[in-house]
Design a protein around this motif. Structure first.
Motif, PDB file in Angstrom:
ATOM      1  N   THR A  17       0.875  -1.124  -0.012  1.00 26.06           N
ATOM      2  CA  THR A  17       0.180   0.138   0.017  1.00 26.06           C
ATOM      3  C   THR A  17       0.835   1.228   0.014  1.00 26.06           C
ATOM      4  O   THR A  17       2.112   1.171   0.258  1.00 26.06           O
ATOM      5  CB  THR A  17      -0.839  -0.131   1.209  1.00 26.06           C
ATOM      6  N   GLY A  18       0.333   2.363  -0.439  1.00 26.76           N
ATOM      7  CA  GLY A  18       1.142   3.451  -0.190  1.00 26.76           C
ATOM      8  C   GLY A  18       1.627   4.155   1.474  1.00 26.76           C
ATOM      9  O   GLY A  18       1.001   3.545   2.365  1.00 26.76           O
ATOM     10  N   LYS A  19       2.432   4.643   1.523  1.00 28.56           N
ATOM     11  CA  LYS A  19       2.800   5.232   2.740  1.00 28.56           C
ATOM     12  C   LYS A  19       1.665   5.815   3.289  1.00 28.56           C
ATOM     13  O   LYS A  19       0.462   6.614   3.093  1.00 28.56           O
ATOM     14  CB  LYS A  19       3.961   6.587   2.689  1.00 28.56           C
ATOM     15  N   PRO A  20       1.256   5.143   4.609  1.00 27.97           N
ATOM     16  CA  PRO A  20       0.071   5.682   5.329  1.00 27.97           C
ATOM     17  C   PRO A  20       0.003   7.107   5.589  1.00 27.97           C
ATOM     18  O   PRO A  20       0.907   7.883   6.084  1.00 27.97           O
ATOM     19  CB  PRO A  20      -0.097   4.914   6.657  1.00 27.97           C
ATOM     20  N   ASP A  21      -1.290   7.985   5.553  1.00 33.35           N
ATOM     21  CA  ASP A  21      -1.111   9.204   5.892  1.00 33.35           C
ATOM     22  C   ASP A  21      -1.112   9.702   7.210  1.00 33.35           C
ATOM     23  O   ASP A  21      -0.715  10.411   7.823  1.00 33.35           O
ATOM     24  CB  ASP A  21      -2.599   9.972   5.232  1.00 33.35           C
ATOM     25  N   LYS A  22      -1.637   8.501   8.025  1.00 39.59           N
ATOM     26  CA  LYS A  22      -1.579   8.555   9.520  1.00 39.59           C
ATOM     27  C   LYS A  22      -1.760   7.212  10.030  1.00 39.59           C
ATOM     28  O   LYS A  22      -1.992   6.301   9.467  1.00 39.59           O
ATOM     29  CB  LYS A  22      -2.819   9.443  10.091  1.00 39.59           C
ATOM     30  N   LEU A  23      -1.286   7.021  11.352  1.00 39.40           N
ATOM     31  CA  LEU A  23      -1.303   5.727  12.131  1.00 39.40           C
ATOM     32  C   LEU A  23      -1.923   6.089  13.331  1.00 39.40           C
ATOM     33  O   LEU A  23      -1.219   6.897  14.427  1.00 39.40           O
ATOM     34  CB  LEU A  23      -0.092   5.080  12.119  1.00 39.40           C
ATOM     35  N   THR A  24      -2.561   5.214  13.727  1.00 36.32           N
ATOM     36  CA  THR A  24      -3.098   5.371  15.240  1.00 36.32           C
ATOM     37  C   THR A  24      -3.082   3.918  15.915  1.00 36.32           C
ATOM     38  O   THR A  24      -3.364   2.859  15.013  1.00 36.32           O
ATOM     39  CB  THR A  24      -4.628   5.779  15.267  1.00 36.32           C
ATOM     40  N   VAL A  25      -2.983   3.737  17.028  1.00 39.29           N
ATOM     41  CA  VAL A  25      -3.030   2.695  17.782  1.00 39.29           C
ATOM     42  C   VAL A  25      -4.427   2.009  18.099  1.00 39.29           C
ATOM     43  O   VAL A  25      -5.053   2.697  18.614  1.00 39.29           O
ATOM     44  CB  VAL A  25      -2.240   2.895  19.323  1.00 39.29           C
ATOM     45  N   VAL A  26      -4.491   0.762  17.495  1.00 36.32           N
ATOM     46  CA  VAL A  26      -5.934   0.240  17.842  1.00 36.32           C
ATOM     47  C   VAL A  26      -6.212  -0.492  19.147  1.00 36.32           C
ATOM     48  O   VAL A  26      -6.980  -0.522  19.898  1.00 36.32           O
ATOM     49  CB  VAL A  26      -6.237  -0.740  16.564  1.00 36.32           C
ATOM     50  N   SER A  27      -4.855  -1.221  19.201  1.00 38.89           N
ATOM     51  CA  SER A  27      -5.039  -2.145  20.385  1.00 38.89           C
ATOM     52  C   SER A  27      -3.271  -2.359  20.847  1.00 38.89           C
ATOM     53  O   SER A  27      -2.558  -2.425  20.139  1.00 38.89           O
ATOM     54  CB  SER A  27      -5.718  -3.397  20.466  1.00 38.89           C
ATOM     55  N   SER A  28      -3.065  -2.420  22.342  1.00 39.40           N
ATOM     56  CA  SER A  28      -1.984  -2.661  22.648  1.00 39.40           C
ATOM     57  C   SER A  28      -1.825  -3.506  24.152  1.00 39.40           C
ATOM     58  O   SER A  28      -2.590  -3.457  24.765  1.00 39.40           O
ATOM     59  CB  SER A  28      -0.959  -1.515  22.954  1.00 39.40           C
ATOM     60  N   ASP A  29      -1.145  -4.553  24.245  1.00 36.79           N
ATOM     61  CA  ASP A  29      -1.011  -5.190  25.443  1.00 36.79           C
ATOM     62  C   ASP A  29      -0.390  -4.550  26.675  1.00 36.79           C
ATOM     63  O   ASP A  29       0.879  -4.012  26.413  1.00 36.79           O
ATOM     64  CB  ASP A  29      -0.259  -6.563  25.102  1.00 36.79           C
ATOM     65  N   PRO A  30      -1.161  -4.164  27.694  1.00 35.49           N
ATOM     66  CA  PRO A  30      -0.609  -3.204  28.699  1.00 35.49           C
ATOM     67  C   PRO A  30       0.534  -3.911  29.349  1.00 35.49           C
ATOM     68  O   PRO A  30       1.247  -3.357  29.920  1.00 35.49           O
ATOM     69  CB  PRO A  30      -1.785  -2.948  29.686  1.00 35.49           C
ATOM     70  N   GLU A  31       0.618  -5.437  29.193  1.00 37.66           N
ATOM     71  CA  GLU A  31       1.800  -6.067  30.104  1.00 37.66           C
ATOM     72  C   GLU A  31       2.877  -5.798  29.345  1.00 37.66           C
ATOM     73  O   GLU A  31       4.194  -5.978  29.876  1.00 37.66           O
ATOM     74  CB  GLU A  31       1.187  -7.444  30.263  1.00 37.66           C
ATOM     75  N   MET A  32       3.108  -5.728  27.939  1.00 34.66           N
ATOM     76  CA  MET A  32       4.206  -5.893  27.055  1.00 34.66           C
ATOM     77  C   MET A  32       4.546  -4.653  26.434  1.00 34.66           C
ATOM     78  O   MET A  32       5.591  -4.277  26.103  1.00 34.66           O
ATOM     79  CB  MET A  32       4.285  -6.903  26.332  1.00 34.66           C
ATOM     80  N   ILE A  33       3.806  -3.668  26.473  1.00 30.90           N
ATOM     81  CA  ILE A  33       3.828  -2.516  25.278  1.00 30.90           C
ATOM     82  C   ILE A  33       3.560  -1.306  26.233  1.00 30.90           C
ATOM     83  O   ILE A  33       2.789  -1.211  26.986  1.00 30.90           O
ATOM     84  CB  ILE A  33       2.769  -2.308  24.113  1.00 30.90           C
ATOM     85  N   GLY A  34       4.486  -0.384  25.991  1.00 34.66           N
ATOM     86  CA  GLY A  34       4.536   1.148  27.000  1.00 34.66           C
ATOM     87  C   GLY A  34       5.218   0.687  28.252  1.00 34.66           C
ATOM     88  O   GLY A  34       4.663   1.488  29.036  1.00 34.66           O
ATOM     89  N   PHE A  35       5.987   0.182  28.254  1.00 37.97           N
ATOM     90  CA  PHE A  35       6.897  -0.312  29.330  1.00 37.97           C
ATOM     91  C   PHE A  35       7.599   0.792  29.969  1.00 37.97           C
ATOM     92  O   PHE A  35       7.072   1.325  31.333  1.00 37.97           O
ATOM     93  CB  PHE A  35       7.962  -1.201  29.207  1.00 37.97           C
ATOM     94  N   LEU A  53      -1.851  -1.529  14.756  1.00 40.54           N
ATOM     95  CA  LEU A  53      -2.183   0.095  14.307  1.00 40.54           C
ATOM     96  C   LEU A  53      -3.291  -0.130  13.017  1.00 40.54           C
ATOM     97  O   LEU A  53      -3.105  -1.187  12.554  1.00 40.54           O
ATOM     98  CB  LEU A  53      -1.121   0.466  13.856  1.00 40.54           C
ATOM     99  N   GLN A  54      -3.693   1.042  12.731  1.00 41.83           N
ATOM    100  CA  GLN A  54      -4.406   1.241  11.567  1.00 41.83           C
ATOM    101  C   GLN A  54      -4.300   2.574  10.928  1.00 41.83           C
ATOM    102  O   GLN A  54      -3.872   3.552  11.785  1.00 41.83           O
ATOM    103  CB  GLN A  54      -5.967   1.093  12.008  1.00 41.83           C
ATOM    104  N   ASP A  55      -4.184   2.840   9.715  1.00 44.56           N
ATOM    105  CA  ASP A  55      -3.987   3.847   8.737  1.00 44.56           C
ATOM    106  C   ASP A  55      -5.224   4.342   8.534  1.00 44.56           C
ATOM    107  O   ASP A  55      -6.403   3.823   8.649  1.00 44.56           O
ATOM    108  CB  ASP A  55      -3.162   3.619   7.819  1.00 44.56           C
ATOM    109  N   GLY A  56      -5.370   5.419   7.805  1.00 50.10           N
ATOM    110  CA  GLY A  56      -6.542   6.323   7.317  1.00 50.10           C
ATOM    111  C   GLY A  56      -7.103   5.550   6.432  1.00 50.10           C
ATOM    112  O   GLY A  56      -8.301   5.774   6.200  1.00 50.10           O
ATOM    113  N   ARG A  57      -6.785   4.513   5.677  1.00 49.37           N
ATOM    114  CA  ARG A  57      -7.358   3.846   4.488  1.00 49.37           C
ATOM    115  C   ARG A  57      -8.192   2.741   5.181  1.00 49.37           C
ATOM    116  O   ARG A  57      -8.656   1.828   4.705  1.00 49.37           O
ATOM    117  CB  ARG A  57      -6.555   3.319   3.675  1.00 49.37           C
ATOM    118  N   GLY A  58      -7.746   2.434   6.620  1.00 51.25           N
ATOM    119  CA  GLY A  58      -8.383   1.110   7.274  1.00 51.25           C
ATOM    120  C   GLY A  58      -7.580  -0.184   7.186  1.00 51.25           C
ATOM    121  O   GLY A  58      -7.767  -1.271   7.595  1.00 51.25           O
TER     122      GLY A  58
END
Length: 966
Positions: A398-416, A443-448
């Motif tokens: 796909t093309g370079k995403p216009d934006k990226l957002t966090v859809v879900s993350s595991d609180p035990e392993m991500i964001g330490f 993660l999800q971009d603006g195109r889904g």
């Protein structure tokens, strides 16, 4: 190994009664055979014996273990009946020795009656091995003569010749232990000379000529089984059965276990492995691998020390009880050996731009082998849609995403340590294909479009940049996005079990101190301008009197050094310093290389400072041309001339950038010395991140450099530019490497020049005052180094029927750490476990032997046990009677000692027969620590002190007895 039917069973049975004597039964319980290069000696030590190619091991005697360290000995593979043209003695064989060829193995068969062959075998093959320290020999190809001897008379001549050779073998070397591969027809004559008998292919076999595996026909098995039972029952010899399983077959490991169990049911010792015997197989026990293979690219001109894989991952692999080996794909090929059973997993850490087309097929093989794989940072290979499918992934474009957002993350392993910050310029176009796999960061971009940047999968897991470690722009700081320990534990499917720990002795955190020799002759900025050594001796060492390892630089204090006018004074001061009973002598080399790479460059050897370069690469000692032997053994010999009172220097402390090349590390081992320094543990309250905690050391080309547990005053004073009181912040480092996780012992590490600045001297006094007030076990650096080396050599194994975990740590490592929340194993059923102590993130088992058997049963009721000790424990025993409980053990401590027992009631204690008094209020005990407060209240802890001479700081053994009422 070769396989032939041999003589008829009736012949062996008829001869069985000829010999009146039979060999004594050995207590042999497990055996391994590993003929591949670079044998995993640490894991092989889990077995009572291990047969290896002698050319692959340097010092076999050093690997032997006995007593409470567990039984282990290496045996040399020796072929008596055949020879391969690659052997270095092939061209020296006596004329007429070679009779025919064995096409299946591409080797030549020996005529045992050939003139000169027997003497050649003993003097040219066995004698050199004996001189190198080999005492055990596995004699192979004993029935190869049957390829040319076709009549009973011809065969008997060959057998008689071998019997004569082996009798002479034992006459010359009566302490030699001989294992025969079959050789059934010789046993009536040489059973008393035999240590054990092996035979191949009881249930499954390998045809080397066709390279095929298969089941053993029933007739063949019955014939062989009868012979093996006869060896066991008539001659009372241990019998080893070597069988073969195709490692490429699905569930090969499970098949190997099943085969080993069938062999063991006959009362034989099994070894089931691949046809080439180049993998870790299964015996009565199966090793639990604890080595991780780390793949990376080392940029040209960079050292392994500075790679992200080493800087960031090393300490977490260590904390999880793992040792690790590097494969630098910039200069090395991927190993093609069988990894299953030898490696706990594979971890890769590649930077951007790394592309290795051979990597994906290789990883696919590991997946099929069942070896977990953890991919960190960058993939290191191109992931096509077809390739992605093999890993349970979906690759898309796909093309370079216009934006990226966090859809879900595991609180035990991500964001330490820092939250994930999506970067649309740095994202891999992939996602999980199977809903059952666990996404850690989606993660999800603006195109889904959905992207999975981290996940746990059936084959392991991955966490991709920039969601592993995030660097802060404009700074040198990095922080973990990923919780490294939880990720590694999940991706590598690590079992929950006790792990070896080098931070703790007797349940207490270790305190040590060491001093680099720089600035010995520097003047202190105090009235009278004494030398720094004089200030430190008076204000630090004589005042606090803790074990300390102190080094000198020969090129700084000797008459041939850079300050010859001061040498008479500096050498006299060094002699006086080394007389202090709590000082362990060490060398800081001859010319103090600042850059080992530059110093060892032949083009720079004759000069200390190359014109045009900003800095010198060593001290400019007059007339000196760099010589590695002079730097290491020469300087150690010099330090020994300064010593008295039976002391001997055995520690070399690395200098400068502390990045020695493999040849330099190797030289310390070849000369018989211990080595330490390097690593950059710099975590503080203002730089509070696990990325600033270094590993226990680093392995380069097989040679291990032990790191200093933490850093010295130079880095806390901004490279000695100030503020000079800044070294007091090392206390922050000590605290942050204790909680929430005890990563490190406490090491007060500094240079002689620290004594030149009043502010730094004040910081040293503050640090020492803090340290001596803590419930620490005080050790010398040499004792810590040996613990780290034992960590590297620790083996884990478990019976093929399950049951107890057998851990062989060695002579010096006496601590195992339990996983957080794990139940205490039964102290009455386990062996080699003297007690249990609380810790900040899991309890510590106080072990008392080099071999520990940890029961799978939990401790149900309270039992008298050690709670802490200020030294190493050995010779431990516990007895329970109707009248109460008794403990007996040896406590080895540096000077005065103390210990505490838990679940005690109306106790009395003695040391060397002298009554001990209790310490009021458990003074200076771990019972007062906050992580022990909850448990200490109901454990009925009693503490005792063992006093000694004020000048006794030598390692002293105390024989302790504790008696408690019921």
């Amino acid at each position: 190994m070769r396989r032939y039917c041999g003589l008829a069973l009736t012949l062996l049975l008829s001869c069985a009664g000829v010999t009146a004597q039979t060999a004594p039964v050995s207590a042999l319980s497990s055996a391994a055979f590993y003929y591949g290069e670079q044998p995993p000696l640490s894991d092989l030590q889990a077995f009572d014996i291990a047969v290896v190619e002698p050319d692959h091991v340097r010092h076999p005697a050093q690997r032997s273990r006995s007593g409470d360290s567990g039984r282990h000995e290496l045996f040399a593979y020796v072929s008596l009946g055949e020879v391969h043209s690659t052997r270095d003695y092939y061209k020296q064989l006596p004329a007429g020795s070679l009779r025919t060829e064995n096409a299946a193995w591409n080797s030549s068969v020996i005529d045992q009656t050939a003139p000169g062959w027997s003497e050649f075998f003993l003097s040219k093959i066995i004698a050199p091995l004996w001189e190198k320290g080999w005492r055990g020999f596995f004699l192979d190809t004993l029935d190869s003569y049957q390829l040319f001897a076709k009549t009973d008379a011809e065969r008997k001549i060959q057998v008689d010749a071998m019997v004569a050779t082996l009798r002479e073998f034992k006459r010359r070397y009566p302490d030699a232990k001989l294992i025969l591969n079959r050789g059934f027809e010789m046993l009536p004559e040489i059973a008393p000379l035999t240590y054990a008998v092996a035979a191949e292919s009881l249930y499954s076999r390998y045809d080397a000529g066709r390279r095929q595996y298969g089941a053993v026909p029933e007739n063949d098995r019955s014939w062989l089984l009868a012979h093996m039972e006869l060896v066991r029952d008539q001659y009372h010899l241990p019998v080893i059965s070597i069988d073969y399983v195709d490692p490429a077959k699905p569930n090969a490991r499970e098949l190997a276990r099943a085969t080993a169990k069938k062999i063991a049911a006959h009362g034989f010792i099994p070894w089931v492995a691949d046809g080439g015997l180049a993998s870790m197989g299964v015996s009565n026990i199966e090793t639990i691998p604890r080595t991780v293979l780390v793949l990376l690219d080392v940029p040209a001109g960079e050292d392994l020390h500075t790679t992200e894989a080493q800087r960031f991952l090393g300490i977490h692999l260590n904390y999880l009880g793992l040792r690790y080996e590097f494969v630098d794909l910039a200069s090395e090929s991927l190993p093609q050996k069988i990894l299953a059973g030898r490696y706990a997993g594979v971890v890769s850490w590649f930077a951007g731009g790394a592309y290795h087309p051979e990597l994906l097929p290789w990883l696919k093989k590991r997946k099929d082998e069942g070896v977990p794989v953890a991919i960190l940072s960058k993939l290191g290979f191109q992931l096509s849609p077809a390739a992605a499918t093999q890993l349970g992934l979906t690759a898309f474009t796909t093309g370079k995403p216009d934006k990226l957002t966090v859809v879900s993350s595991d609180p035990e392993m991500i964001g330490f340590e820092t939250p994930p910050r999506p970067d649309r310029t740095e994202i891999d176009f992939l996602r999980l294909a199977n809903a059952s796999d666990k996404s850690l960061l989606r993660l999800q971009d603006g195109r889904g479009n959905i992207y999975d940047a981290a996940a746990i999968t059936p084959w392991g897991g991955f966490a991709l940049s920039p969601f592993v470690v995030a660097s802060i722009p404009g700074t040198e700081q990095s922080f973990w996005v990923l919780q490294p320990q939880k990720f590694l534990r999940a991706a590598l499917r690590l079992p929950e079990m006790p792990v070896p720990d080098v931070t703790t002795e007797g349940g207490r955190r270790i305190l040590m101190s060491h001093v680099d020799g720089d600035g010995f002759a520097s003047r202190a900025e105090v009235p009278g301008t004494p030398l720094s050594v004089q200030v430190l001796q008076k204000e630090i060492w004589e005042k606090y009197q803790i074990p300390v390892t102190i080094s000198v630089i020969e090129g700084e204090i000797s008459p041939k050094g850079v300050y010859p006018q001061l040498s008479a004074q500096t050498e006299a001061l060094a002699r006086k310093l080394f007389q202090l009973p709590y000082v362990e002598p060490a060398s800081h080399t001859y010319s103090h290389p600042f850059s080992w790479r530059d110093a060892m460059d032949p083009e720079r050897a004759a000069v200390a400072h190359v014109p045009g370069e900003e800095e010198a690469h060593r001290l400019d000692v007059p007339g000196y041309v760099f010589d590695l032997q002079r730097e290491i053994k020469g300087s150690m010999d010099y330090v020994n001339t300064l010593l008295g009172g039976g002391k001997k220097a055995e520690v070399l402390l690395w200098t400068g950038n502390c990045e020695p090349l493999p040849a330099a590390i190797a030289q310390t081992y070849l000369d018989g010395y211990l080595n330490m320094n390097g690593g950059d543990t710099l975590i503080t309250e203002s730089n509070k991140t696990w990325t600033e905690i270094a590993s226990q050391g680093i392995r380069k080309k097989g040679w291990y450099q032990v790191f200093a547990p933490n850093q010295n005053e130079n880095v806390y004073t901004n490279n000695w530019t100030g503020p000079f009181y800044g070294f007091e912040r090392v206390i922050e480092t000590f605290k942050l490497t204790e909680e929430p996780v005890r990563f490190k012992p406490v090491d007060i590490y500094f240079h002689f020049y620290a004594g030149t600045k009043p502010a730094t001297l004040g910081a040293l006094q503050k640090i020492h005052s803090w340290a001596v007030a803590q419930p620490f076990t005080r050790l010398y650096s040499s004792q810590y180094i040996r613990k780290v080396l034992d960590f590297e050599n620790t083996s884990y194994a478990r019976s093929i029927d399950g049951g107890d975990l057998v851990i062989r740590t060695g002579k010096h490592l006496r601590t195992l750490r339990l996983p957080p929340g794990a139940a205490t194993p039964s102290l009455s059923v386990s062996s080699g476990v003297a007690g249990v102590a609380p810790g900040p993130a899991g309890a510590y088992l106080i072990t008392s032997a080099g071999e520990v058997r940890v029961s799978s049963q939990p401790q149900v009721k309270p039992i008298l046990a050690l709670y802490e000790a200020s030294g190493a424990v050995s010779n431990f025993s516990r007895t329970e009677t109707a009248g109460g409980s008794n403990l007996s053990f040896t406590l080895s401590a540096n000077g005065a000692a103390s210990f505490s027992v838990s679940n005690s009631n109306k106790c009395s204690a003695t040391a060397d027969g002298k009554a001990l008094t209790r310490s009021a209020g458990n003074k200076n005990s771990i019972a007062s620590s906050k992580y022990a407060a909850q448990s200490a209240a109901h454990l009925a802890i009693t503490q005792y002190e063992i006093r000694t001479s004020p000048n006794n700081f030598a390692t002293t053994e105390y024989n302790v007895r504790v008696q408690c009422a019921a």
